[in-house]
Every structure is written in structure tokens, then in C-alpha cells.
Design a protein around this motif. Structure first.
Motif, PDB file in Angstrom:
ATOM      1  N   SER A 159       0.884  -1.156   0.000  1.00  0.00           N
ATOM      2  CA  SER A 159       0.000   0.000   0.000  1.00  0.00           C
ATOM      3  C   SER A 159       0.930   1.215   0.000  1.00  0.00           C
ATOM      4  CB  SER A 159      -0.905  -0.019   1.242  1.00  0.00           C
ATOM      5  OG  SER A 159      -0.135   0.173   2.415  1.00  0.00           O
ATOM      6  N   ARG A 160       0.425   2.372   0.253  1.00  0.00           N
ATOM      7  CA  ARG A 160       1.305   3.550   0.268  1.00  0.00           C
ATOM      8  C   ARG A 160       2.401   3.443   1.312  1.00  0.00           C
ATOM      9  NH1 ARG A 160      -1.280   9.252   0.690  1.00  0.00           N
ATOM     10  NH2 ARG A 160       0.566   9.267   1.969  1.00  0.00           N
ATOM     11  N   ARG A 161       2.085   2.844   2.467  1.00  0.00           N
ATOM     12  CA  ARG A 161       3.053   2.825   3.568  1.00  0.00           C
ATOM     13  C   ARG A 161       3.424   1.445   4.078  1.00  0.00           C
ATOM     14  NH1 ARG A 161      -0.057   6.735   7.416  1.00  0.00           N
ATOM     15  NH2 ARG A 161       0.305   4.897   8.644  1.00  0.00           N
ATOM     16  N   PHE A 162       2.792   0.388   3.583  1.00  0.00           N
ATOM     17  CA  PHE A 162       3.004  -0.930   4.171  1.00  0.00           C
ATOM     18  C   PHE A 162       3.232  -2.020   3.132  1.00  0.00           C
ATOM     19  CE2 PHE A 162       0.407   1.370   7.257  1.00  0.00           C
ATOM     20  CZ  PHE A 162       1.151   1.171   8.412  1.00  0.00           C
ATOM     21  N   LEU A 163       4.009  -3.020   3.529  1.00  0.00           N
ATOM     22  CA  LEU A 163       4.011  -4.304   2.848  1.00  0.00           C
ATOM     23  C   LEU A 163       2.866  -5.072   3.488  1.00  0.00           C
ATOM     24  CD1 LEU A 163       5.241  -6.521   1.027  1.00  0.00           C
ATOM     25  CD2 LEU A 163       6.642  -7.185   2.987  1.00  0.00           C
ATOM     26  N   VAL A 164       1.972  -5.593   2.687  1.00  0.00           N
ATOM     27  CA  VAL A 164       0.790  -6.278   3.190  1.00  0.00           C
ATOM     28  C   VAL A 164       0.872  -7.746   2.791  1.00  0.00           C
ATOM     29  CG1 VAL A 164      -1.734  -6.368   3.141  1.00  0.00           C
ATOM     30  CG2 VAL A 164      -0.560  -4.163   2.928  1.00  0.00           C
ATOM     31  N   ALA A 165       0.743  -8.619   3.772  1.00  0.00           N
ATOM     32  CA  ALA A 165       0.715 -10.063   3.537  1.00  0.00           C
ATOM     33  C   ALA A 165      -0.701 -10.541   3.834  1.00  0.00           C
ATOM     34  CB  ALA A 165       1.716 -10.772   4.439  1.00  0.00           C
ATOM     35  N   PHE A 166      -1.354 -11.068   2.826  1.00  0.00           N
ATOM     36  CA  PHE A 166      -2.708 -11.593   2.957  1.00  0.00           C
ATOM     37  C   PHE A 166      -2.631 -13.105   2.815  1.00  0.00           C
ATOM     38  CE2 PHE A 166      -6.544 -13.122   0.783  1.00  0.00           C
ATOM     39  CZ  PHE A 166      -7.493 -12.793   1.737  1.00  0.00           C
ATOM     40  N   MET A 167      -3.177 -13.832   3.793  1.00  0.00           N
ATOM     41  CA  MET A 167      -3.108 -15.284   3.805  1.00  0.00           C
ATOM     42  C   MET A 167      -4.508 -15.881   3.836  1.00  0.00           C
ATOM     43  SD  MET A 167      -0.158 -15.143   6.620  1.00  0.00           S
ATOM     44  CE  MET A 167      -0.763 -13.541   7.083  1.00  0.00           C
ATOM     45  N   THR A 168      -4.707 -16.926   3.042  1.00  0.00           N
ATOM     46  CA  THR A 168      -5.987 -17.627   3.035  1.00  0.00           C
ATOM     47  C   THR A 168      -5.739 -19.119   2.856  1.00  0.00           C
ATOM     48  OG1 THR A 168      -8.165 -17.780   1.996  1.00  0.00           O
ATOM     49  CG2 THR A 168      -6.306 -17.266   0.553  1.00  0.00           C
ATOM     50  N   ASN A 169      -6.724 -19.895   3.293  1.00  0.00           N
ATOM     51  CA  ASN A 169      -6.669 -21.333   3.029  1.00  0.00           C
ATOM     52  C   ASN A 169      -7.509 -21.680   1.810  1.00  0.00           C
ATOM     53  OD1 ASN A 169      -9.237 -21.049   4.053  1.00  0.00           O
ATOM     54  ND2 ASN A 169      -9.007 -22.556   5.689  1.00  0.00           N
ATOM     55  N   GLY A 170      -8.088 -20.682   1.168  1.00  0.00           N
ATOM     56  CA  GLY A 170      -8.830 -20.881  -0.069  1.00  0.00           C
ATOM     57  C   GLY A 170     -10.227 -21.448   0.093  1.00  0.00           C
ATOM     58  N   ARG A 171     -10.668 -21.666   1.321  1.00  0.00           N
ATOM     59  CA  ARG A 171     -11.984 -22.262   1.563  1.00  0.00           C
ATOM     60  C   ARG A 171     -13.043 -21.168   1.613  1.00  0.00           C
ATOM     61  NH1 ARG A 171     -15.441 -22.952   5.623  1.00  0.00           N
ATOM     62  NH2 ARG A 171     -16.535 -24.916   5.950  1.00  0.00           N
ATOM     63  N   SER A 172     -14.068 -21.286   0.774  1.00  0.00           N
ATOM     64  CA  SER A 172     -15.186 -20.337   0.790  1.00  0.00           C
ATOM     65  C   SER A 172     -16.125 -20.656   1.938  1.00  0.00           C
ATOM     66  CB  SER A 172     -15.971 -20.402  -0.522  1.00  0.00           C
ATOM     67  OG  SER A 172     -15.182 -19.979  -1.588  1.00  0.00           O
ATOM     68  N   LEU A 173     -16.756 -19.634   2.455  1.00  0.00           N
ATOM     69  CA  LEU A 173     -17.755 -19.821   3.498  1.00  0.00           C
ATOM     70  C   LEU A 173     -19.120 -19.986   2.853  1.00  0.00           C
ATOM     71  CD1 LEU A 173     -16.654 -17.023   6.012  1.00  0.00           C
ATOM     72  CD2 LEU A 173     -16.210 -19.475   6.172  1.00  0.00           C
ATOM     73  N   ALA A 174     -19.850 -20.989   3.290  1.00  0.00           N
ATOM     74  CA  ALA A 174     -21.225 -21.196   2.821  1.00  0.00           C
ATOM     75  C   ALA A 174     -22.103 -20.103   3.433  1.00  0.00           C
ATOM     76  CB  ALA A 174     -21.709 -22.584   3.240  1.00  0.00           C
ATOM     77  N   PRO A 175     -23.263 -19.825   2.830  1.00  0.00           N
ATOM     78  CA  PRO A 175     -24.128 -18.761   3.369  1.00  0.00           C
ATOM     79  C   PRO A 175     -24.414 -18.909   4.858  1.00  0.00           C
ATOM     80  CG  PRO A 175     -24.937 -19.467   1.236  1.00  0.00           C
ATOM     81  CD  PRO A 175     -23.808 -20.402   1.604  1.00  0.00           C
ATOM     82  N   GLY A 176     -24.595 -20.106   5.353  1.00  0.00           N
ATOM     83  CA  GLY A 176     -24.884 -20.312   6.770  1.00  0.00           C
ATOM     84  C   GLY A 176     -23.662 -20.216   7.680  1.00  0.00           C
ATOM     85  N   GLU A 177     -22.470 -20.049   7.109  1.00  0.00           N
ATOM     86  CA  GLU A 177     -21.239 -19.995   7.906  1.00  0.00           C
ATOM     87  C   GLU A 177     -20.725 -18.582   8.153  1.00  0.00           C
ATOM     88  OE1 GLU A 177     -19.017 -24.152   6.845  1.00  0.00           O
ATOM     89  OE2 GLU A 177     -18.793 -22.506   5.409  1.00  0.00           O
ATOM     90  N   LEU A 178     -21.375 -17.594   7.593  1.00  0.00           N
ATOM     91  CA  LEU A 178     -20.888 -16.225   7.701  1.00  0.00           C
ATOM     92  C   LEU A 178     -20.813 -15.753   9.156  1.00  0.00           C
ATOM     93  CD1 LEU A 178     -19.873 -14.028   5.870  1.00  0.00           C
ATOM     94  CD2 LEU A 178     -22.220 -13.191   5.661  1.00  0.00           C
ATOM     95  N   ALA A 179     -21.834 -16.021   9.937  1.00  0.00           N
ATOM     96  CA  ALA A 179     -21.831 -15.595  11.346  1.00  0.00           C
ATOM     97  C   ALA A 179     -20.727 -16.308  12.127  1.00  0.00           C
ATOM     98  CB  ALA A 179     -23.194 -15.861  11.988  1.00  0.00           C
ATOM     99  N   ARG A 180     -20.531 -17.610  11.850  1.00  0.00           N
ATOM    100  CA  ARG A 180     -19.444 -18.332  12.524  1.00  0.00           C
ATOM    101  C   ARG A 180     -18.088 -17.793  12.108  1.00  0.00           C
ATOM    102  NH1 ARG A 180     -19.726 -24.380  11.566  1.00  0.00           N
ATOM    103  NH2 ARG A 180     -20.962 -23.656   9.839  1.00  0.00           N
ATOM    104  N   GLY A 181     -17.962 -17.407  10.848  1.00  0.00           N
ATOM    105  CA  GLY A 181     -16.719 -16.801  10.375  1.00  0.00           C
ATOM    106  C   GLY A 181     -16.422 -15.496  11.104  1.00  0.00           C
ATOM    107  N   ALA A 182     -17.439 -14.677  11.274  1.00  0.00           N
ATOM    108  CA  ALA A 182     -17.266 -13.420  12.003  1.00  0.00           C
ATOM    109  C   ALA A 182     -16.933 -13.689  13.471  1.00  0.00           C
ATOM    110  CB  ALA A 182     -18.527 -12.567  11.887  1.00  0.00           C
ATOM    111  N   ALA A 183     -17.579 -14.697  14.062  1.00  0.00           N
ATOM    112  CA  ALA A 183     -17.284 -15.059  15.458  1.00  0.00           C
ATOM    113  C   ALA A 183     -15.858 -15.570  15.588  1.00  0.00           C
ATOM    114  CB  ALA A 183     -18.280 -16.106  15.956  1.00  0.00           C
ATOM    115  N   ALA A 184     -15.418 -16.371  14.634  1.00  0.00           N
ATOM    116  CA  ALA A 184     -14.045 -16.872  14.660  1.00  0.00           C
ATOM    117  C   ALA A 184     -13.055 -15.721  14.567  1.00  0.00           C
ATOM    118  CB  ALA A 184     -13.822 -17.863  13.511  1.00  0.00           C
TER     119      ALA A 184
END
Length: 152
Positions: free
Chosen positions: A61-86
Motif C-alpha cells: 500500500s502507500r506505507r506498508f508491505l501487506v501479507a494476505f493469507m488464506t486457506n482458499g476455503r469459501s464460506l457457505a451462506p450459513g457460515e458467515l456468522a461463525r466466520g465473524a465469530a471466529a
């Protein structure tokens, strides 16, 4: 005399040398780097075999090196709240990576962790290697926790 000894003690400015630092770190641990126009992508295969593979995207970005990490797993519609809780649970207990629900490169949200370094810092290759390897280990722990505690 070891030809890499001088490099180990050299302090690189992250703003201008981040690509070189990333490439040397990745090469040293056997990762393949896809260098794209705006970022670098690394696939990290975890061992043992039942551990998750991670994908690491590095960009600036303008001021940072940004490292974004994912396991590539999509969240199902019913998992969004659990994702936010996690994400809330992880971020309350840990400092890095910051865990969020993302909707990047697709229409389905997924969990992603973010770490940053200021571009104005100077560090040796060894320092960068330790930080980047730490990000990968922390991300592996983060996604394992999401799987074990939140079934994500």
C-alpha cells in the motif's frame, strides 16, 4: 569466506527491496513465487499431509508491505456468522495475523489473515525470513483454530 555472509548483515529498505527479500525467502524454503503486476503470490504446502495448504499474497500500500493469507476455503451462506465469530475470537486472543471475513477474487466470502510491515523499515534478509516464516506459522495456527473450534 561465505559469499552470502555479507548479505546476511546487509540491512535492506523494505520499500525498494521487498520483492528481492520475498524471492530470497521463498527460494530458501522451496516455495514457488508467481510475480504478478500488483503482487506476489506464494503457495505454501503444509506438512503433515492433512494440514491445510495456504496461499500468501504480498503487495504494498502507500506505507506498508501487506501479507494476505488464506486457506482458499469459501464460506457457505450459513457460515458467515461463525466466520465473524471466529475472527472476533482470534483477534481478541492474538495480535497477528488479523483475521477477517473477505470477499476477494470471487463471489463467496472466505476467511483471510493480514499482516503488515512498514515500508520505511530496514531489515536483514535473516530478519525478513524469520518474520515471513512466522506469518506462515501463525496463519496455519489461525486456520487450524477456525477448523477445530468453529468447524470452518
Amino acid at each position: 569466506m561465505d559469499p552470502d555472509r555479507g548479505l546476511a548483515a546487509t540491512h535492506f529498505l523494505l520499500d525498494t527491496e521487498w520483492n528481492r527479500l520475498v524471492n530470497r525467502w521463498a527460494s530458501g524454503i522451496g516455495l514457488t513465487v508467481r510475480d504478478e503486476s500488483t503482487h506476489m503470490t506464494l503457495g505454501v504446502t503444509r506438512h503433515p499431509a492433512d494440514a491445510e495448504a495456504l496461499e500468501l499474497h504480498l503487495t504494498t500500500s502507500r506505507r506498508f508491505l501487506v501479507a494476505f493469507m488464506t486457506n482458499g476455503r469459501s464460506l457457505a451462506p450459513g457460515e458467515l456468522a461463525r466466520g465473524a465469530a471466529a475472527a472476533n475470537a482470534w483477534n481478541t486472543e492474538q495480535l497477528t495475523p488479523t483475521l477477517s471475513v473477505w470477499n476477494v477474487r470471487g463471489t463467496r466470502p472466505h476467511l483471510g489473515g493480514v499482516c503488515t510491515l512498514p515500508l520505511s523499515c530496514r531489515m536483514t534478509q535473516g530478519d525478513f525470513d524469520a518474520i515471513a516464516s512466522g506469518w506462515v506459522e501463525q496463519a496455519a495456527t489461525m486456520f487450524a483454530r477456525c477448523r477445530e473450534v468453529f468447524s470452518l
